[in-house]
Design a protein around this motif. Structure first.
Motif, short mmCIF file in Angstrom:
data_model
loop_
_atom_site.label_atom_id
_atom_site.label_comp_id
_atom_site.label_asym_id
_atom_site.label_seq_id
_atom_site.Cartn_x
_atom_site.Cartn_y
_atom_site.Cartn_z
N SER A 19 0.84 -1.22 0.00
CA SER A 19 0.00 0.00 0.00
C SER A 19 0.86 1.25 0.00
CB SER A 19 -0.92 0.02 1.22
OG SER A 19 -1.83 -1.04 1.16
N ALA A 20 1.96 1.20 0.73
CA ALA A 20 2.86 2.37 0.78
C ALA A 20 3.46 2.65 -0.60
CB ALA A 20 3.95 2.14 1.81
N ALA A 40 1.11 7.84 -5.80
CA ALA A 40 0.02 8.83 -5.86
C ALA A 40 0.51 10.21 -5.46
CB ALA A 40 -1.13 8.39 -4.96
N ALA A 41 1.45 10.27 -4.52
CA ALA A 41 1.94 11.56 -4.03
C ALA A 41 3.00 12.18 -4.93
CB ALA A 41 2.49 11.40 -2.62
N THR A 42 3.83 11.34 -5.57
CA THR A 42 4.98 11.86 -6.33
C THR A 42 4.91 11.64 -7.83
OG1 THR A 42 6.26 9.81 -6.16
CG2 THR A 42 6.48 11.42 -4.34
N GLY A 43 4.09 10.71 -8.26
CA GLY A 43 4.05 10.37 -9.68
C GLY A 43 5.14 9.40 -10.09
N TRP A 72 10.67 -3.77 -6.32
CA TRP A 72 10.60 -2.41 -6.86
C TRP A 72 10.26 -2.38 -8.35
CZ3 TRP A 72 10.23 0.08 -2.62
CH2 TRP A 72 11.04 -0.19 -1.52
N PRO A 73 9.15 -2.95 -8.76
CA PRO A 73 8.79 -2.94 -10.18
C PRO A 73 8.57 -1.50 -10.67
CG PRO A 73 6.98 -3.80 -8.86
CD PRO A 73 8.13 -3.60 -7.94
N LYS A 74 8.97 -1.26 -11.90
CA LYS A 74 8.89 0.09 -12.48
C LYS A 74 7.70 0.26 -13.42
CE LYS A 74 13.89 0.33 -12.48
NZ LYS A 74 15.08 0.31 -13.31
N ASP A 75 7.10 -0.84 -13.82
CA ASP A 75 6.06 -0.77 -14.85
C ASP A 75 4.66 -1.01 -14.30
OD1 ASP A 75 6.49 -3.40 -14.24
OD2 ASP A 75 6.54 -4.10 -16.30
N LEU A 76 4.41 -0.58 -13.07
CA LEU A 76 3.08 -0.77 -12.48
C LEU A 76 2.09 0.24 -13.04
CD1 LEU A 76 4.07 -1.25 -8.74
CD2 LEU A 76 3.25 -2.99 -10.31
N LYS A 77 0.84 -0.12 -12.96
CA LYS A 77 -0.24 0.80 -13.30
C LYS A 77 -0.72 1.43 -11.98
CE LYS A 77 -1.22 -1.55 -17.50
NZ LYS A 77 0.01 -2.26 -17.44
N PRO A 78 -1.27 2.63 -12.02
CA PRO A 78 -1.67 3.30 -10.78
C PRO A 78 -2.76 2.56 -9.98
CG PRO A 78 -1.59 4.87 -12.58
CD PRO A 78 -1.39 3.52 -13.18
N ASP A 79 -3.62 1.81 -10.66
CA ASP A 79 -4.68 1.09 -9.97
C ASP A 79 -4.19 -0.32 -9.63
OD1 ASP A 79 -6.97 -0.11 -9.03
OD2 ASP A 79 -8.21 0.41 -10.76
N PRO A 80 -4.16 -0.67 -8.34
CA PRO A 80 -3.65 -2.01 -7.96
C PRO A 80 -4.36 -3.15 -8.67
CG PRO A 80 -3.99 -0.65 -6.02
CD PRO A 80 -4.54 0.12 -7.18
N ARG A 81 -5.65 -3.00 -8.98
CA ARG A 81 -6.38 -4.10 -9.63
C ARG A 81 -5.79 -4.45 -10.99
NH1 ARG A 81 -12.03 -1.25 -8.54
NH2 ARG A 81 -10.68 0.35 -9.34
#
Length: 147
Positions: free
Chosen positions: A46-47, A53-56, A88-97
């Motif tokens: 979650s962190a 969300a805070a930094t982009g 530390w994946p770099k290619d995540l999407k903003p929505d966890p789902r």
């Protein structure tokens, strides 16, 4: 029956009870040990999303997570992080789902994780008690550049 035999039988019974409790806890996913591993993994996952969300940007180290609410939620978070492996994946999407197939972290410490199964946290913040060899196969399949 001699006194020495009674002591040995008593000690053997206590040892058997201790082993039985350990086996029970290992196979009970609701045990305190299992729940604490799941909670820690979810807090860190979650962190990661909170930081983004805070930094982009996606976090790349524990110092990045220090900027999130993680420290307020768990005052021992740095010590807990010492038992986890972060990918530390770099290619995540903003929505966890949308990240269900991406591994975020796994717990590498403790007796339960030494018995062939480890707790992992997926990108959708779901935790799973996975066989260690399946985790190794999964890690080999992910190119290091994606971390």
């Amino acid at each position: 029956m001699s006194r020495k035999s009674k002591v040995l039988v008593g000690f053997g019974a206590l040892l058997l009870l201790w082993c039985a409790r350990l086996v029970w806890d290992y196979f009970d996913p609701g045990s305190i040990a299992h729940r604490s591993m799941q909670i820690q993994l979810k807090l860190f996952g979650s962190a990661m999303y909170e930081y983004h969300a805070a930094t982009g940007r996606w976090p790349a180290s524990l110092d990045d997570l220090a900027e999130t609410s993680l420290a307020r939620q768990s005052h021992l978070w740095r010590q807990a992080a010492g038992t986890l492996v972060f990918l530390w994946p770099k290619d995540l999407k903003p929505d966890p789902r949308d990240n269900a197939g991406v591994l975020l972290a796994y717990d590498r410490a403790g007796l339960f994780n030494k018995l062939g199964r480890v707790w992992v946290c997926w990108g959708d913040l779901r935790t799973e008690h996975m066989r260690e060899r399946d985790l190794r196969d999964r890690l080999r399949a992910v190119p290091a550049a994606a971390w």
